[in-house]
Every structure is written in structure tokens, then in C-alpha cells.
Design a protein around this motif. Structure first.
Motif, PDB file in Angstrom:
ATOM      1  N   GLY A   1       0.816  -1.206   0.000  1.00 48.81           N
ATOM      2  CA  GLY A   1       0.000   0.000   0.000  1.00 48.81           C
ATOM      3  C   GLY A   1       0.850   1.256   0.000  1.00 48.81           C
ATOM      4  N   GLU A   2       0.404   2.264  -0.730  1.00 47.53           N
ATOM      5  CA  GLU A   2       1.077   3.552  -0.755  1.00 47.53           C
ATOM      6  C   GLU A   2       0.238   4.519   0.074  1.00 47.53           C
ATOM      7  OE1 GLU A   2       1.965   4.894  -4.671  1.00 47.53           O
ATOM      8  OE2 GLU A   2       2.467   2.875  -5.348  1.00 47.53           O
ATOM      9  N   VAL A   3       0.790   4.991   1.167  1.00 43.95           N
ATOM     10  CA  VAL A   3       0.046   5.821   2.105  1.00 43.95           C
ATOM     11  C   VAL A   3       0.322   7.288   1.809  1.00 43.95           C
ATOM     12  CG1 VAL A   3      -0.312   6.356   4.535  1.00 43.95           C
ATOM     13  CG2 VAL A   3       0.129   4.017   3.838  1.00 43.95           C
ATOM     14  N   VAL A   4      -0.741   8.073   1.764  1.00 42.84           N
ATOM     15  CA  VAL A   4      -0.611   9.513   1.573  1.00 42.84           C
ATOM     16  C   VAL A   4      -0.337  10.144   2.925  1.00 42.84           C
ATOM     17  CG1 VAL A   4      -1.849  11.599   0.911  1.00 42.84           C
ATOM     18  CG2 VAL A   4      -2.169   9.496  -0.369  1.00 42.84           C
ATOM     19  N   ILE A   5       0.679  10.970   2.984  1.00 44.52           N
ATOM     20  CA  ILE A   5       0.995  11.703   4.211  1.00 44.52           C
ATOM     21  C   ILE A   5       0.537  13.138   4.005  1.00 44.52           C
ATOM     22  CG2 ILE A   5       2.801  12.400   5.817  1.00 44.52           C
ATOM     23  CD1 ILE A   5       2.354   9.374   5.644  1.00 44.52           C
ATOM     24  N   CYS A   6      -0.536  13.509   4.696  1.00 44.06           N
ATOM     25  CA  CYS A   6      -1.120  14.835   4.516  1.00 44.06           C
ATOM     26  C   CYS A   6      -0.686  15.815   5.587  1.00 44.06           C
ATOM     27  CB  CYS A   6      -2.639  14.736   4.518  1.00 44.06           C
ATOM     28  SG  CYS A   6      -3.264  13.837   3.108  1.00 44.06           S
TER      29      CYS A   6
ATOM     30  N   LEU B   1      -6.274  17.099   2.590  1.00 43.33           N
ATOM     31  CA  LEU B   1      -6.840  15.758   2.708  1.00 43.33           C
ATOM     32  C   LEU B   1      -8.229  15.702   2.091  1.00 43.33           C
ATOM     33  CD1 LEU B   1      -6.750  12.871   3.855  1.00 43.33           C
ATOM     34  CD2 LEU B   1      -7.753  13.801   5.929  1.00 43.33           C
ATOM     35  N   LYS B   2      -9.082  16.680   2.400  1.00 45.81           N
ATOM     36  CA  LYS B   2     -10.439  16.686   1.851  1.00 45.81           C
ATOM     37  C   LYS B   2     -10.418  16.921   0.347  1.00 45.81           C
ATOM     38  CE  LYS B   2     -12.739  17.873   6.095  1.00 45.81           C
ATOM     39  NZ  LYS B   2     -13.549  18.816   6.834  1.00 45.81           N
ATOM     40  N   ALA B   3      -9.498  17.752  -0.115  1.00 44.96           N
ATOM     41  CA  ALA B   3      -9.400  17.985  -1.552  1.00 44.96           C
ATOM     42  C   ALA B   3      -8.929  16.714  -2.264  1.00 44.96           C
ATOM     43  CB  ALA B   3      -8.446  19.135  -1.833  1.00 44.96           C
ATOM     44  N   TYR B   4      -8.017  16.005  -1.651  1.00 42.27           N
ATOM     45  CA  TYR B   4      -7.524  14.777  -2.277  1.00 42.27           C
ATOM     46  C   TYR B   4      -8.567  13.665  -2.204  1.00 42.27           C
ATOM     47  CZ  TYR B   4      -4.875  10.602  -3.234  1.00 42.27           C
ATOM     48  OH  TYR B   4      -4.458   9.431  -3.774  1.00 42.27           O
TER      49      TYR B   4
ATOM     50  N   ASP C   1      -7.214   9.197   8.920  1.00 39.55           N
ATOM     51  CA  ASP C   1      -7.739  10.197   7.983  1.00 39.55           C
ATOM     52  C   ASP C   1      -9.061   9.746   7.384  1.00 39.55           C
ATOM     53  OD1 ASP C   1      -5.531  11.738   8.505  1.00 39.55           O
ATOM     54  OD2 ASP C   1      -4.416  11.039   6.745  1.00 39.55           O
ATOM     55  N   VAL C   2      -9.196   8.466   7.114  1.00 38.50           N
ATOM     56  CA  VAL C   2     -10.459   7.940   6.605  1.00 38.50           C
ATOM     57  C   VAL C   2     -11.559   8.123   7.638  1.00 38.50           C
ATOM     58  CG1 VAL C   2     -11.653   5.846   5.875  1.00 38.50           C
ATOM     59  CG2 VAL C   2      -9.339   6.292   5.066  1.00 38.50           C
TER      60      VAL C   2
ATOM     61  N   TYR D   1     -16.480  10.396   9.589  1.00 37.09           N
ATOM     62  CA  TYR D   1     -17.244  10.643  10.805  1.00 37.09           C
ATOM     63  C   TYR D   1     -17.124  12.066  11.329  1.00 37.09           C
ATOM     64  CZ  TYR D   1     -17.260   5.582  10.622  1.00 37.09           C
ATOM     65  OH  TYR D   1     -17.400   4.298  10.202  1.00 37.09           O
ATOM     66  N   SER D   2     -16.502  12.966  10.582  1.00 34.36           N
ATOM     67  CA  SER D   2     -16.417  14.340  11.087  1.00 34.36           C
ATOM     68  C   SER D   2     -17.741  15.032  10.855  1.00 34.36           C
ATOM     69  CB  SER D   2     -15.282  15.093  10.398  1.00 34.36           C
ATOM     70  OG  SER D   2     -15.609  15.334   9.053  1.00 34.36           O
TER      71      SER D   2
END
Length: 141
Positions: free
Chosen positions: A99-104, A111-114, A129-130, A135-136
């Protein structure tokens, strides 16, 4: 001779032998106990039926094979679930080594834009982040 051809002949012989046994079992189970035909047929059937075991054993053996298959399937299912499956609190149930993890970082706008736009590839987001996105209480604009 090539090994592939040997395997073909081996499996073909298995197929022929199993099919022959199945046909003999079906014929044996359909044969009448007593025939009303002449004494020659009665004598041949009597000799054949005296050599073979009782017909009840065909039912017993089929039940034994079917129950053995059932126990084997349940045993494999339980072994896979108890031994081979990772526990639910293990990180392997969420992501894997490829897996390639995005570091925001701390920038939630990025994060929301991506997360809500199309990307050129598939990249795994960290689980925190998910959860933040799902749940935010903030609404995405």
C-alpha cells in the motif's frame, strides 16, 4: 515422453476407473434381488449377488464419504478462520505491505481535496484520515 503427457494419461486413467466404479455401483444397486427369468439368468445373478456385499453397504459407504467431505469442508473453514486469518485488531486487515500511504500532515484541506477528487492512481489513506473524513461533523464544500 514428456511429464505433461504422463500426467494426462494418469488423470485419464483415474477418470476411467472412477467412472467405471460408479457405473458398476449404479448397476449393482439397480439389479433386482430375484429375477423371474429363466434359471440361467437367475443362476448368473445369484452368483454375482453372492459375491457382492449386501446393498445396505452401498448406502453406508456413500453416507460415510459424504459426511467425510462435510467434516473436511468444515475443518478447512475453521482452520482458515482460526489459524490463517489475521486477528481483527491487526494492521494487516486494513492495509498490506504494497500500500502507498498519503501523508497529509495537519492540513485537512489538502486531505479533503484529495479524498473527494479523482486521482491519477490508487493510493491508500491512513485509517485515521479515513475516519476523520467519514465521521467528522464538518461539511465538505
Amino acid at each position: 515422453m514428456d511429464k505433461d503427457y504422463d500426467k494426462e494419461y494418469e488423470w485419464f486413467s483415474y477418470y476411467i476407473s472412477v467412472t467405471s466404479v460408479l457405473i458398476l455401483i449404479v448397476i449393482w444397486s439397480v439389479l433386482p434381488e430375484d429375477t423371474e427369468a429363466g434359471s440361467l439368468h437367475r443362476g448368473v445373478f445369484k452368483v454375482i449377488l453372492d459375491v457382492l456385499p449386501q446393498r445396505n453397504w452401498i448406502i453406508y459407504s456413500q453416507c460415510l464419504v459424504l459426511m467425510g467431505m462435510l467434516y473436511t469442508y468444515f475443518g478447512i473453514l475453521m482452520y482458515n478462520e482460526d489459524v490463517l486469518m489475521a486477528p481483527l485488531d491487526d494492521l494487516r486487515t486494513i492495509t498490506d505491505s504494497r500500500g502507498e500511504v498519503v501523508i497529509c500532515g495537519s492540513d485537512s484541506k489538502m486531505l479533503k481535496a484529495y479524498a473527494f477528487k479523482e486521482s491519477s492512481g490508487i493510493i491508500d489513506l491512513p485509517i485515521m484520515d479515513v475516519c476523520e473524513i467519514l465521521y467528522s461533523t464538518d461539511t465538505v464544500s
